[in-house]
Design an enzyme around this catalytic site. Structure first.
Site, PDB file in Angstrom:
ATOM      1  N   GLU A 195       5.944 -10.016  -4.968  1.00 48.69           N
ATOM      2  CA  GLU A 195       5.456  -8.712  -5.439  1.00 48.69           C
ATOM      3  C   GLU A 195       5.604  -8.529  -6.941  1.00 48.69           C
ATOM      4  OE1 GLU A 195       6.582  -5.513  -2.467  1.00 48.69           O
ATOM      5  OE2 GLU A 195       8.173  -6.975  -2.086  1.00 48.69           O
ATOM      6  N   ASP A 203       3.010  -3.470  -5.581  1.00 46.27           N
ATOM      7  CA  ASP A 203       4.086  -3.745  -6.542  1.00 46.27           C
ATOM      8  C   ASP A 203       3.649  -4.766  -7.590  1.00 46.27           C
ATOM      9  OD1 ASP A 203       6.726  -2.320  -5.858  1.00 46.27           O
ATOM     10  OD2 ASP A 203       6.032  -3.003  -3.911  1.00 46.27           O
TER      11      ASP A 203
END
Length: 254
Positions: free
Chosen positions: A152, A178
């Site tokens: 992420e 993210d």
């Protein structure tokens, strides 16, 4: 009797497309309802939803006979919580925020019994072994555990080759929300720059023979990533379905 066969693990190993839904309402009643909806899989989310071990276990219980495979995402990849989730009956885990090979190696050991791992031997009195009714559980459990690690951040993307080559990691899952924030595109996971990074990541993961997963609610981009080789696709969440359905119903009478 061996541990239950993990059909999701087998499907991903065979390269079969698996689409599914996040369960974020922390509610066994809605989980049971969606268990009959026909998704390939359902994921009980403990990272961004108000779930704890008890609510996760309750949802595992009501989904026991669902045709959908069930995964759990803990709030963090710590050995202690992985141990509890496995003993509670989870066979498939998605671990968030994995950024290094070293992290992935710790996780791979956490889901295996010694001598190949560090999982504590205590499932004999737990739900995982059906309270010892599955006599061969400890001897067969390792082979049926599905471990997914979630990349992420750009740090994780840069280390993706090292992460993907860890023995015991079955799938590398890309988290666009993210990742896009880390790249400076907070709130815009569909930015062309983010898509380009994801495309490169997918190619690198596949090169190492691991399954690729991604959360992608945009149908066109989801199809694009499927065409590139992604086979584990999160296409939405239960809260989103409720919100969308509520808005559509209300709009009929406005």
């Amino acid at each position: 009797m061996p541990a239950p066969r993990n059909k999701l693990k087998a499907a991903l190993k065979a390269g079969k497309l698996q689409t599914g839904l996040w369960l974020s309402l922390a509610n066994s009643y809605s989980a049971e309802l969606l268990g009959d909806a026909g998704f390939s899989w359902l994921l009980i989310d403990g990272e961004h939803s108000p779930n704890d071990l008890q609510t996760i276990m309750q949802q595992l219980q009501v989904l026991r006979f669902s045709e959908s495979s069930v995964l759990v995402r803990p709030p963090i990849g710590e050995t202690w919580i992985i141990k509890q989730l496995l003993d509670a009956g989870a066979q498939s885990l998605l671990i968030p925020m994995v950024e290094t090979r070293e992290q992935a190696e710790v996780l791979a050991k956490a889901v295996r019994y010694p001598p190949h791992g560090t999982r504590g031997v205590g499932a004999g009195g737990a739900r995982a072994s059906r309270f010892s009714y599955i006599a061969d559980y400890t001897a067969t459990a390792d082979a049926e555990i599905l471990l997914m690690v979630q990349v992420e951040s750009m740090k994780a993307v840069e280390a993706i080759d090292e992460i993907a080559t860890v023995d015991g990691v079955d799938c590398v899952f890309i988290g666009p929300a993210d990742l896009s924030a880390d790249m400076g595109f907070l709130g815009n996971p569909y930015a062309p720059e983010v898509t380009a990074v994801i495309e490169g990541a997918i190619k690198r993961i596949l090169k190492h023979g691991k399954a690729v997963g991604i959360y992608m609610a945009n149908p066109e981009l989801a199809k694009h990533f499927i065409n590139l080789g992604a086979t584990f696709i999160a296409i939405g969440n239960d809260a989103g379905l409720l919100t969308q359905g509520s808005k559509q119903l209300r709009a009929i009478y406005e």
